[in-house]
Design a protein around this motif. Sequence first.
Motif, PDB file in Angstrom:
ATOM      1  N   ILE A  57       0.833  -1.204   0.000  1.00  0.00           N
ATOM      2  CA  ILE A  57       0.000   0.000   0.000  1.00  0.00           C
ATOM      3  C   ILE A  57       0.869   1.256   0.000  1.00  0.00           C
ATOM      4  CG2 ILE A  57      -1.678   1.330   1.339  1.00  0.00           C
ATOM      5  CD1 ILE A  57      -2.842  -1.353   2.289  1.00  0.00           C
ATOM      6  N   ALA A  58       1.946   1.222   0.804  1.00  0.00           N
ATOM      7  CA  ALA A  58       2.856   2.376   0.868  1.00  0.00           C
ATOM      8  C   ALA A  58       3.524   2.607  -0.475  1.00  0.00           C
ATOM      9  CB  ALA A  58       3.894   2.160   1.968  1.00  0.00           C
ATOM     10  N   ALA A  59       3.945   1.514  -1.155  1.00  0.00           N
ATOM     11  CA  ALA A  59       4.574   1.645  -2.466  1.00  0.00           C
ATOM     12  C   ALA A  59       3.593   2.223  -3.472  1.00  0.00           C
ATOM     13  CB  ALA A  59       5.083   0.285  -2.930  1.00  0.00           C
ATOM     14  N   LEU A  60       2.350   1.782  -3.405  1.00  0.00           N
ATOM     15  CA  LEU A  60       1.336   2.302  -4.319  1.00  0.00           C
ATOM     16  C   LEU A  60       1.102   3.794  -4.084  1.00  0.00           C
ATOM     17  CD1 LEU A  60      -0.792   1.779  -6.490  1.00  0.00           C
ATOM     18  CD2 LEU A  60      -2.388   1.120  -4.679  1.00  0.00           C
ATOM     19  N   LEU A  61       1.028   4.167  -2.800  1.00  0.00           N
ATOM     20  CA  LEU A  61       0.853   5.588  -2.483  1.00  0.00           C
ATOM     21  C   LEU A  61       2.039   6.420  -2.970  1.00  0.00           C
ATOM     22  CD1 LEU A  61      -0.633   5.328   1.141  1.00  0.00           C
ATOM     23  CD2 LEU A  61      -1.858   5.926  -0.973  1.00  0.00           C
ATOM     24  N   LEU A  62       3.251   5.876  -2.816  1.00  0.00           N
ATOM     25  CA  LEU A  62       4.445   6.584  -3.277  1.00  0.00           C
ATOM     26  C   LEU A  62       4.407   6.773  -4.789  1.00  0.00           C
ATOM     27  CD1 LEU A  62       7.212   7.805  -2.638  1.00  0.00           C
ATOM     28  CD2 LEU A  62       8.202   5.512  -2.860  1.00  0.00           C
ATOM     29  N   LEU A  63       4.022   5.713  -5.508  1.00  0.00           N
ATOM     30  CA  LEU A  63       3.927   5.805  -6.970  1.00  0.00           C
ATOM     31  C   LEU A  63       2.918   6.875  -7.372  1.00  0.00           C
ATOM     32  CD1 LEU A  63       4.604   4.762  -9.789  1.00  0.00           C
ATOM     33  CD2 LEU A  63       2.848   2.999  -9.477  1.00  0.00           C
TER      34      LEU A  63
END
Length: 289
Positions: A57-63
């Motif tokens: 989820i954090a990676a998706l938010l960062l992207l």
Amino acid sequence: MAETADKKAVCKRRKERTKTRKDATTTTAKAAQKTVAATKQTTAFVGRHWKGILIAIAALLLLIMVLVSVCLIVTMFPGSLNSILDTSKGVPYNYYILTVTLKAKSMAYFALELLTPQQLELYKVYLQSSGNRPLIFGGGSPDGTPSEDLSGVHFVNGTRPGNTAVVDIAKSQVGNVGGAPYWSWYGFDSRVEWCACFVSWLYNQMGKSEPRFAGCQSQGIPWFQSHGQWGDRNYPNIAPGDAIFFDWDLGRSADHIGIVIGTDGSRVYTVEGNATLVDDFGGDKQLIT
């Protein structure tokens, strides 16, 4: 009769609708059960891998944040992204190709070019006296006798006896000026660079018709090589009477030759024709000019 048939048809349709409702109810119940099972599996998976899910989820938010930032940059600075990503445009600059030709020269050339006449005269005196180097390196003697006196040198004898007779003949010619006996013997009508003529003349005085050459690189070296009598600069068994070639200008070709008197293990002592004291940087030559 018709009325009875209609009643039968109605009853049949009711039974079919009832069956359809039961099938739908059964299908819905089964789907609900599958949904419950899937939900339980998902809940169990999340319970076991909640850290990984948070990272995803954090990676998706960062992207999403990066994409939003790029969009803002493009909106605020139109064309800037194209400038950054466009690798087809080069930055103009000037470049230069420098071609350098290196020419090695001996110390004598620099002395002639840089020293004043008075300094050059002192330099020649220094060379003639070898700067007292004979006493340092074993040559000469403490009583001031000429540097040609090698009585203080301890010669190291190799396994080859050499030819001391040709050395004696060479030493007897010290003092000759101009080299006329040697270049005229070879066949020249006037003075030439006669160091090779002198060495050939010495071997002829020993009754040898060969080697006979006037050029060091073009004639002398090929003769010794073709007769199996050649050794490079690291040859350990040098002997009296050997011919020794020099590369004075460091041009990777021989331009001078002399006769070996002997070696003390670290220095080679020679007799050379067509040489001057200005060219003597070793303090270990007996010269015939």
